[in-house]
Design a protein around this motif. Structure first.
Motif, PDB file in Angstrom:
ATOM      1  N   ARG A  42       0.829  -1.216   0.000  1.00 46.97           N
ATOM      2  CA  ARG A  42       0.000   0.000   0.000  1.00 46.97           C
ATOM      3  C   ARG A  42       0.857   1.256   0.000  1.00 46.97           C
ATOM      4  NH1 ARG A  42      -4.987  -0.895   4.029  1.00 46.97           N
ATOM      5  NH2 ARG A  42      -5.270  -3.112   3.684  1.00 46.97           N
ATOM      6  N   GLN A  43       2.014   1.163   0.635  1.00 45.71           N
ATOM      7  CA  GLN A  43       2.891   2.331   0.694  1.00 45.71           C
ATOM      8  C   GLN A  43       4.343   1.885   0.845  1.00 45.71           C
ATOM      9  OE1 GLN A  43       2.716   4.688   4.296  1.00 45.71           O
ATOM     10  NE2 GLN A  43       1.486   3.163   5.338  1.00 45.71           N
ATOM     11  N   HIS A  44       5.228   2.847   0.680  1.00 44.06           N
ATOM     12  CA  HIS A  44       6.660   2.600   0.845  1.00 44.06           C
ATOM     13  C   HIS A  44       7.144   3.408   2.029  1.00 44.06           C
ATOM     14  CE1 HIS A  44       6.679   0.966  -3.268  1.00 44.06           C
ATOM     15  NE2 HIS A  44       5.836   1.959  -3.525  1.00 44.06           N
ATOM     16  N   LEU A  45       8.160   2.887   2.679  1.00 46.38           N
ATOM     17  CA  LEU A  45       8.831   3.643   3.733  1.00 46.38           C
ATOM     18  C   LEU A  45      10.307   3.690   3.362  1.00 46.38           C
ATOM     19  CD1 LEU A  45       8.493   4.999   6.568  1.00 46.38           C
ATOM     20  CD2 LEU A  45       9.165   2.805   7.554  1.00 46.38           C
ATOM     21  N   TYR A  46      10.786   4.877   3.059  1.00 48.71           N
ATOM     22  CA  TYR A  46      12.200   5.065   2.739  1.00 48.71           C
ATOM     23  C   TYR A  46      12.840   5.759   3.920  1.00 48.71           C
ATOM     24  CZ  TYR A  46      10.715   4.243  -2.043  1.00 48.71           C
ATOM     25  OH  TYR A  46      10.190   3.688  -3.175  1.00 48.71           O
ATOM     26  N   ALA A  47      14.023   5.313   4.307  1.00 48.38           N
ATOM     27  CA  ALA A  47      14.651   5.953   5.462  1.00 48.38           C
ATOM     28  C   ALA A  47      16.157   5.957   5.337  1.00 48.38           C
ATOM     29  CB  ALA A  47      14.252   5.227   6.741  1.00 48.38           C
ATOM     30  N   VAL A  48      16.764   6.943   5.978  1.00 42.86           N
ATOM     31  CA  VAL A  48      18.201   6.926   6.211  1.00 42.86           C
ATOM     32  C   VAL A  48      18.371   6.807   7.712  1.00 42.86           C
ATOM     33  CG1 VAL A  48      20.364   8.197   6.060  1.00 42.86           C
ATOM     34  CG2 VAL A  48      18.678   8.370   4.223  1.00 42.86           C
ATOM     35  N   LEU A  49      19.047   5.749   8.138  1.00 45.49           N
ATOM     36  CA  LEU A  49      19.290   5.534   9.571  1.00 45.49           C
ATOM     37  C   LEU A  49      20.692   5.996   9.907  1.00 45.49           C
ATOM     38  CD1 LEU A  49      17.912   1.925  10.022  1.00 45.49           C
ATOM     39  CD2 LEU A  49      16.995   3.991  11.087  1.00 45.49           C
ATOM     40  N   LEU A  50      20.813   6.627  11.057  1.00 46.03           N
ATOM     41  CA  LEU A  50      22.110   7.084  11.539  1.00 46.03           C
ATOM     42  C   LEU A  50      22.531   6.134  12.653  1.00 46.03           C
ATOM     43  CD1 LEU A  50      23.864   9.626  11.071  1.00 46.03           C
ATOM     44  CD2 LEU A  50      22.723  10.590  13.067  1.00 46.03           C
ATOM     45  N   HIS A  51      23.736   5.637  12.593  1.00 49.68           N
ATOM     46  CA  HIS A  51      24.143   4.639  13.585  1.00 49.68           C
ATOM     47  C   HIS A  51      25.643   4.637  13.772  1.00 49.68           C
ATOM     48  CE1 HIS A  51      25.332   1.840  10.297  1.00 49.68           C
ATOM     49  NE2 HIS A  51      24.427   2.541   9.655  1.00 49.68           N
ATOM     50  N   ALA A  52      26.063   4.054  14.901  1.00 51.18           N
ATOM     51  CA  ALA A  52      27.494   4.017  15.208  1.00 51.18           C
ATOM     52  C   ALA A  52      28.142   2.732  14.725  1.00 51.18           C
ATOM     53  CB  ALA A  52      27.705   4.166  16.702  1.00 51.18           C
ATOM     54  N   GLY A  53      27.420   1.621  14.863  1.00 53.59           N
ATOM     55  CA  GLY A  53      28.012   0.329  14.499  1.00 53.59           C
ATOM     56  C   GLY A  53      28.057   0.123  13.007  1.00 53.59           C
ATOM     57  N   ALA A  54      28.409  -1.094  12.582  1.00 52.97           N
ATOM     58  CA  ALA A  54      28.571  -1.377  11.168  1.00 52.97           C
ATOM     59  C   ALA A  54      27.209  -1.403  10.461  1.00 52.97           C
ATOM     60  CB  ALA A  54      29.281  -2.709  10.988  1.00 52.97           C
ATOM     61  N   VAL A  55      26.345  -2.299  10.840  1.00 48.35           N
ATOM     62  CA  VAL A  55      25.032  -2.419  10.189  1.00 48.35           C
ATOM     63  C   VAL A  55      23.959  -2.294  11.279  1.00 48.35           C
ATOM     64  CG1 VAL A  55      23.538  -3.902   8.793  1.00 48.35           C
ATOM     65  CG2 VAL A  55      26.028  -3.961   8.487  1.00 48.35           C
ATOM     66  N   PRO A  56      22.991  -1.424  11.081  1.00 43.08           N
ATOM     67  CA  PRO A  56      22.031  -1.180  12.148  1.00 43.08           C
ATOM     68  C   PRO A  56      20.943  -2.240  12.212  1.00 43.08           C
ATOM     69  CG  PRO A  56      21.525   0.222  10.280  1.00 43.08           C
ATOM     70  CD  PRO A  56      22.740  -0.595   9.896  1.00 43.08           C
ATOM     71  N   ASP A  57      21.372  -3.488  12.465  1.00 37.94           N
ATOM     72  CA  ASP A  57      20.455  -4.616  12.507  1.00 37.94           C
ATOM     73  C   ASP A  57      19.309  -4.429  13.488  1.00 37.94           C
ATOM     74  OD1 ASP A  57      20.881  -6.503  10.722  1.00 37.94           O
ATOM     75  OD2 ASP A  57      22.204  -7.763  11.962  1.00 37.94           O
ATOM     76  N   GLY A  58      19.657  -3.926  14.660  1.00 38.19           N
ATOM     77  CA  GLY A  58      18.659  -3.841  15.714  1.00 38.19           C
ATOM     78  C   GLY A  58      17.810  -2.600  15.656  1.00 38.19           C
ATOM     79  N   SER A  59      17.752  -1.921  14.525  1.00 39.70           N
ATOM     80  CA  SER A  59      16.975  -0.691  14.477  1.00 39.70           C
ATOM     81  C   SER A  59      15.793  -0.767  13.520  1.00 39.70           C
ATOM     82  CB  SER A  59      17.871   0.481  14.096  1.00 39.70           C
ATOM     83  OG  SER A  59      18.565   0.162  12.924  1.00 39.70           O
ATOM     84  N   VAL A  60      15.652  -1.895  12.787  1.00 39.12           N
ATOM     85  CA  VAL A  60      14.521  -2.084  11.881  1.00 39.12           C
ATOM     86  C   VAL A  60      13.911  -3.450  12.152  1.00 39.12           C
ATOM     87  CG1 VAL A  60      13.762  -2.071   9.471  1.00 39.12           C
ATOM     88  CG2 VAL A  60      15.858  -0.885  10.107  1.00 39.12           C
ATOM     89  N   ALA A  61      12.588  -3.489  12.253  1.00 38.71           N
ATOM     90  CA  ALA A  61      11.906  -4.785  12.390  1.00 38.71           C
ATOM     91  C   ALA A  61      10.708  -4.784  11.461  1.00 38.71           C
ATOM     92  CB  ALA A  61      11.464  -5.005  13.836  1.00 38.71           C
ATOM     93  N   ARG A  62      10.401  -5.917  10.877  1.00 37.45           N
ATOM     94  CA  ARG A  62       9.266  -5.986   9.947  1.00 37.45           C
ATOM     95  C   ARG A  62       8.546  -7.320  10.087  1.00 37.45           C
ATOM     96  NH1 ARG A  62      14.059  -6.628   7.617  1.00 37.45           N
ATOM     97  NH2 ARG A  62      14.421  -4.451   7.127  1.00 37.45           N
TER      98      ARG A  62
END
Ligand code: ATP
Ligand code: MG
Length: 516
Positions: A42-62
């Motif tokens: 139905r829609q898209h969610l585009y984002a730029v995440l700011l983070h300290a570590g390598a890959v921000p695994d723990g900041s997106v859940a679906r």
């Protein structure tokens, strides 16, 4: 147990039924950036995440048609996990929020004790949420067909960001959110709030998730001091993490209390403490007394007053406000965070104890103290004093145990006679900490960081020496901040590109002409 820095510390996110939305993020906060694209049909969610570590695994859940982004962290994970059907520990804070959304709907946000901003896409709706204190600022621009949200307003401002395009109709009413006069079309969410928006239609709903307590509790002295110590201890423990924590200390009772409880939480490992002062003024001896008592690895930083003032553009860049009192207060802290070092650190502070305890209120009458507490608790929102961007300009994550949701509720709700007692301000806190700190620290009167570092006087002196008539000082300070805001927030320029001395001269010239 929290890790050194949260998985993500900020974001710019755009939800739209249209694909191919361009993102132009502008962050004062330092960190790596990762682009995230989610779609639910139905829609898209585009984002730029700011983070300290390598890959921000723990900041997106679906899961299914829902995707959640979280900047910041939670402090009551064990309680939250106990609510999940299988009692399972969630992989990360953002997965916990997703699971709770599934189970509780929007009211999941009433369960969270944390320092966070969240954006969630559910079906054709978007949810934007702040923590109880709004301690991670969250800004939004919305028009039918597009909602953009960011943890820094500059990411939504005209030229830098994704702001409402010319000619597009912005949603006139984002109920419950505060319009920013300096950035037309951009609103800031309130503390303890979820804004629910139907993206295609532009219909909005507001949900409040927290309010400061108005009732007051009557407790025997010993119960009150135990409650304060235990609640604060819990809040510090939830924030301490696995790596060596750093506590910024002034030698006052608030930050010293946090340092003492951090030493406890570190369970035998040595913690770091840091004190800052100017060449004219500092609280070094008082901070040293605490550091020696607690056996911390202690450092001192001297920031010359001229350097301090030159960092005003950074303070405005980080805090995104033109409020003179707030910026004067935040300037020494900005300078401190810029000097903590290159390795990202988790920093605990003693910020905020004076608000629920009436510590700024220097005479003892209880009705006036009550009035000061109620007023300050009703008006803290939107000042951005707690923004994590302040430390993130130096690449660090700061957190404030006194504004933990439970600590704040306990402190605010104590009857005023426990706050001021036997002729002492913040009696309940001082007494609660008496066994853990030197007596001189426990009894020390309050000195704010802007007083201890001489910021207010130095900013005034700079303007007077530039020719501003003393009667115009306040107005001149405001005009300087406004000019800086225009450059580093509205236009998205880097603070180093701003000639601060020239800005001061221009304002002083205007002032002289208007008086003359
Ligand atoms: P305290 O009792 O700890 O002095 P305060 O209410 O006076 O607290 P503020 O002036 O509001 O504190 O500053 C907020 C926090 O910033 C402090 O609790 C402390 O963690 C940190 N801080 C303030 N001044 C200094 C300083 N000179 N050096 C290092 N950290 C400081
Ligand atoms: Mg102080």
């Amino acid at each position: 147990m929290v890790t050194t820095l949260p998985a993500a510390t900020g974001f710019l996110a755009v939800a739209s039924p249209d694909s191919g939305v361009a993102l132009r993020p502008a962050f004062a906060a330092q960190g790596s950036r990762t682009v995230v694209r989610e779609s639910n049909g139905r829609q898209h969610l585009y984002a730029v995440l700011l983070h300290a570590g390598a890959v921000p695994d723990g900041s997106v859940a679906r899961r299914g048609g829902t995707a959640v982004l979280l900047a910041g962290e939670l402090y009551n994970q064990p309680d939250l996990c106990s609510l999940l059907p299988d009692g399972a520990a969630a992989d990360s804070d953002v997965h916990l929020v997703l699971a709770l959304l599934d189970r509780y709907g929007v009211s999941a946000f009433r369960l969270l004790n944390g320092r966070f901003a969240v954006v969630a896409m559910l079906g054709n709706r978007v949810l934007l949420a702040t923590d109880h204190a709004g301690s991670v600022p969250l800004y939004v621009t919305a028009r039918p067909g597009q909602v953009a949200a960011a943890t820094e307003a500059k990411s939504l401002a005209g030229t830098a960001g994704v702001g409402v395009p010319p000619g597009a109709r912005s949603l006139a009413a984002l109920p419950g959110a505060r319009s920013l006069a300096a950035l037309p079309g951009v609103c800031q969410l309130r503390a303890g709030m979820v804004l629910e928006i139907d993206v295609a239609k532009g219909a909005t709903d507001v949900h409040r998730t927290w309010r400061p307590p108005l009732e007051r509790r009557i407790l025997p002295e010993g119960e009150a001091t135990d409650l304060v110590r235990d609640t604060l201890r819990h809040a510090v423990r939830a924030r301490t993490g696995t790596d060596t924590p750093l506590v910024v200390i002034s030698g006052g009772i608030d930050s010293s209390s946090v340092a003492a409880l951090t030493v406890e939480a570190a369970g035998g490992a040595t913690i770091d403490t840091l004190a800052m002062g100017s060449e004219h003024d500092n609280e070094f001896p008082e901070a040293r007394t605490v550091a020696e008592h607690l056996a911390t690895r202690h450092s001192e930083i001297i920031v010359p007053t001229a350097d301090l003032l030159a960092q005003l553009p950074y303070a405005v860049w980080a805090a995104e406000t033109t409020n003179v009192d707030i910026i004067e207060y935040l300037l020494p802290l900005t300078a401190l965070y810029l000097r903590v070092g290159d390795t990202p650190r988790r920093i605990l502070t003693g910020y905020g104890a004076d608000i629920p305890l009436g510590g700024m209120h220097r005479e003892g009458r209880l009705p006036a103290l009550e009035q000061a507490v109620s007023h300050d608790m009703a008006t803290f929102d939107g000042l951005n004093e707690m923004t994590p961007v302040l430390s993130a300009v130096g690449g660090h994550w700061s957190t404030h145990p006194f504004w933990d949701r439970e600590v704040l509720a306990v402190l605010t709700s104590l009857e005023a006679g426990l706050k001021h007692r036997y002729g002492r301000d913040k009696w309940v806190l001082r007494t609660a900490m008496a066994d853990l700190l030197p007596a001189t620290t426990v009894n020390r009167p309050k000195l704010g960081v802007h007083e201890g570092s001489g910021t207010t006087a130095a900013f005034s002196a700079l303007l007077v020496s530039a020719g501003v008539p003393p009667s115009q000082l306040r107005e001149a300070k405001y005009l300087v901040l406004q000019a800086l805001f225009r450059r580093v927030v509205a236009n998205g320029e880097h603070p180093d590109a701003v000639d601060f001395a020239k800005t001061v001269d221009e304002v002083a010239g205007m002032q002289r002409r208007s008086v003359g």
